[in-house]
Scaffold this active site. Structure first.
Site, PDB file in Angstrom:
ATOM      1  N   GLY A 247       4.118  -5.500  12.092  1.00  0.00           N
ATOM      2  CA  GLY A 247       3.816  -6.217  10.860  1.00  0.00           C
ATOM      3  C   GLY A 247       2.870  -7.399  10.977  1.00  0.00           C
ATOM      4  O   GLY A 247       2.413  -7.913   9.945  1.00  0.00           O
ATOM      5  N   CYS A 349     -15.744  13.464  -5.314  1.00  0.00           N
ATOM      6  CA  CYS A 349     -15.665  13.615  -6.767  1.00  0.00           C
ATOM      7  C   CYS A 349     -14.397  12.983  -7.312  1.00  0.00           C
ATOM      8  O   CYS A 349     -13.474  13.682  -7.749  1.00  0.00           O
ATOM      9  CB  CYS A 349     -15.742  15.093  -7.124  1.00  0.00           C
ATOM     10  SG  CYS A 349     -17.239  15.831  -6.506  1.00  0.00           S
ATOM     11  N   GLU A 350     -14.297  11.668  -7.246  1.00  0.00           N
ATOM     12  CA  GLU A 350     -13.172  10.887  -7.751  1.00  0.00           C
ATOM     13  C   GLU A 350     -13.717   9.509  -8.107  1.00  0.00           C
ATOM     14  O   GLU A 350     -14.452   8.926  -7.310  1.00  0.00           O
ATOM     15  CB  GLU A 350     -12.111  10.646  -6.656  1.00  0.00           C
ATOM     16  CG  GLU A 350     -11.356  11.857  -6.187  1.00  0.00           C
ATOM     17  CD  GLU A 350     -10.270  12.309  -7.132  1.00  0.00           C
ATOM     18  OE1 GLU A 350      -9.861  11.528  -8.009  1.00  0.00           O
ATOM     19  OE2 GLU A 350      -9.853  13.475  -7.006  1.00  0.00           O
ATOM     20  N   TYR A 378      -5.014   2.103  10.323  1.00  0.00           N
ATOM     21  CA  TYR A 378      -4.853   2.817   9.056  1.00  0.00           C
ATOM     22  C   TYR A 378      -6.212   3.229   8.482  1.00  0.00           C
ATOM     23  O   TYR A 378      -6.419   3.218   7.277  1.00  0.00           O
ATOM     24  CB  TYR A 378      -4.004   1.979   8.072  1.00  0.00           C
ATOM     25  CG  TYR A 378      -2.714   1.533   8.721  1.00  0.00           C
ATOM     26  CD1 TYR A 378      -1.716   2.469   9.002  1.00  0.00           C
ATOM     27  CD2 TYR A 378      -2.523   0.213   9.141  1.00  0.00           C
ATOM     28  CE1 TYR A 378      -0.550   2.088   9.658  1.00  0.00           C
ATOM     29  CE2 TYR A 378      -1.361  -0.174   9.809  1.00  0.00           C
ATOM     30  CZ  TYR A 378      -0.389   0.766  10.057  1.00  0.00           C
ATOM     31  OH  TYR A 378       0.755   0.388  10.707  1.00  0.00           O
TER      32      TYR A 378
HETATM   33  C1  PLP Z   1       4.199   0.906  10.542  1.00  0.00           C
HETATM   34  C2  PLP Z   1       5.275   0.455  11.435  1.00  0.00           C
HETATM   35  C3  PLP Z   1       5.004  -0.474  12.459  1.00  0.00           C
HETATM   36  C4  PLP Z   1       3.664  -1.109  12.655  1.00  0.00           C
HETATM   37  O1  PLP Z   1       3.290  -1.900  11.581  1.00  0.00           O
HETATM   38  P1  PLP Z   1       1.989  -2.822  11.688  1.00  0.00           P
HETATM   39  O2  PLP Z   1       1.967  -3.553  10.418  1.00  0.00           O
HETATM   40  O3  PLP Z   1       0.829  -1.902  11.852  1.00  0.00           O
HETATM   41  O4  PLP Z   1       2.173  -3.696  12.872  1.00  0.00           O
HETATM   42  C5  PLP Z   1       6.027  -0.825  13.308  1.00  0.00           C
HETATM   43  N1  PLP Z   1       7.271  -0.285  13.186  1.00  0.00           N
HETATM   44  C6  PLP Z   1       7.556   0.611  12.216  1.00  0.00           C
HETATM   45  C7  PLP Z   1       8.926   1.170  12.141  1.00  0.00           C
HETATM   46  C8  PLP Z   1       6.578   1.011  11.323  1.00  0.00           C
HETATM   47  O5  PLP Z   1       6.879   1.885  10.354  1.00  0.00           O
END
Ligand code: PLP
Length: 426
Positions: A247, A349-350, A378
């Site tokens: 996160g 085409c969107e 991502y």
């Molecule tokens: C997506 C995810 C992460 C990584 O999240 P980031 O924001 O990319 O660091 C870590 N653990 C779980 C369980 C996830 O689903």
């Protein structure tokens, strides 16, 4: 800030954009567009920086494959001593192909199938993060059938309200589909302790993504440590891992990246003295700033008072702008000095196919190269074949060397799995 100057893999030499020691124009000339370019030095820098921030306690970094599962990136992470976090049987397979052993792999995911659980038990992964009582029971029976003991961790929904860039990247608030509701965890823990084929080895959470504040990590870690003591009082003897998820955010525009110094000061003391090993599952933080999408301008168009730049990359290569309303910095690879206010759109085409809306940016014309920044996380993993577009090539740069690490898909790849004539069964 407590984290010094972040290594920037992309910089300008005079007017021309470089990835580390290599000209982006040169790479695009040889590998074609659209193209993902990754900087190995940036990935090493982020990994080392986070590792150093956690140095005060026993810890492990498990890179999250879903941010970018490119094999060259996985091997780079492995060479630095990192493990991985996977959320599907496909990701588990990819991790194994990149050389990770079971003990380097954490298996999670909100809806694991029985086949995936079997695959994880057979791979003897470090632990499996379970998200419900039903999953705990299913895992127990699968391990029993295989004559193995599986290591289990409970994914706790810490039920913490967070500030995040978008609703779709929050995962740890009350009522979300992820994890075991906080008040049910002790009950599910009791169930797990009674399962004959399971060892409860960890507690886990994941707050959400693109977080810049430290407080949610502190609050969530406190909640996990509290649950740990409750479970120990109930007889849990094998809990070793405290997995606080991923996160950590990155800078796309002017966001303040998380202060790793403060992270160390506020989170690590909660872990010290518990005897637990801290685990983090960073994805975006490791690769977000390490990738660039290079596209070529096909056309300019003026319509309804708006100026459009039509590029050869769009939502099929980078879904984040249309899916999350995400901002990505865009520049000309060779800058002229002039600017214009434009919408940068792709060929799909969107109407939702855009990379930037109403953006003041470098003036560009047909044939010019565009650099779309910070797409390492991502980006390529969310790309699709929509409109029958072959997936883009990927390149890794390391110092003054570069190499193709994923070939561009060919037209025949697009129909490879199709069975032209159905052989009907009666
Ligand atoms: C997506 C995810 C992460 C990584 O999240 P980031 O924001 O990319 O660091 C870590 N653990 C779980 C369980 C996830 O689903």
């Amino acid at each position: 800030m407590g984290q010094g100057v972040l290594t920037a893999g992309f910089s300008r030499v005079d007017n021309a954009l470089h990835c580390e020691g290599v000209s982006v124009e040169r790479i695009a000339g040889e590998a074609g567009t659209p193209l993902f370019v990754y900087s190995a030095a940036t990935i090493r820098d982020r990994f080392t920086r986070l590792d150093a921030a956690l140095e005060g306690v026993p810890h492990r970094l498990h890179y999250t494959l879903k941010a970018n599962a490119n094999r060259a990136i996985l091997e780079l992470v492995r060479s630095m001593g990192g493990g991985v976090d996977v959320v599907s049987g496909g990701e588990l397979y990819r991790a194994q192909q990149a050389g990770f052993r079971g003990e380097d792999i954490i298996f999670g995911g909100v809806g694991k199938t029985a086949a995936e659980l079997r695959q994880a038990v057979e791979a003897d992964v470090l632990f499996i993060n379970a998200e419900s009582e039903a999953e705990v029971r299913l895992l127990d029976s699968i391990a029993g059938e295989l004559g193995m003991r599986a290591r289990l961790s409970l994914r706790v929904n810490p039920e913490i309200t967070i500030e995040s860039a978008h609703e779709y990247i929050k995962t740890g608030e009350k009522g979300h589909k992820f994890g075991i509701p906080y008040d049910d965890v002790v009950h599910v823990g009791k169930v797990a302790l009674q399962c004959r084929n399971l060892t409860l080895v960890g507690l886990d959470m994941h707050l959400g993504s693109q977080l810049s504040r430290i407080d949610p990590y502190r609050a969530g870690t406190q909640r996990l440590v509290q649950l740990h003591s409750e479970l120990v009082a109930l007889g849990a003897r094998d809990i070793r891992w405290l997995d606080i998820g991923g996160g950590l955010g990155v800078r796309y525009d002017s966001e303040e990246p998380p202060d790793l110094g403060r992270f160390g000061e506020e989170v690590l003391p909660l872990v010290e003295g518990t005897g637990l090993t801290l685990v983090m599952e960073p994805g975006r933080f490791i690769v977000g700033n390490a990738g660039m999408l290079v596209a070529r301008v096909l056309y300019r168009k003026r319509s309804g008072g708006k100026d459009y730049v039509i590029a050869d990359a769009g939502m099929t290569e980078l879904l984040r702008p249309s899916h999350y309303g995400a901002y990505h910095r865009i520049e000309a690879v060779i800058r002229s000095g002039d600017t214009a206010r434009v919408d940068v759109v792709g060929p799909i085409c969107e109407s939702g196919d855009f990379l930037a809306l109403d953006r003041e940016m470098d003036q560009v014309g047909p044939g010019d190269l565009l650099a779309i920044y910070d797409v390492g996380a991502y980006g390529a993993v969310m790309s699709s074949n929509y409109n029958a577009r072959p997936r883009a090539a990927e390149v890794m740069v390391d110092g003054d060397r570069w190499a193709l690490v994923t070939e561009r898909e060919s037209l025949s790849d697009l129909v490879r799995h199709e069975i032209a004539t159905p052989s009907w069964r009666s």
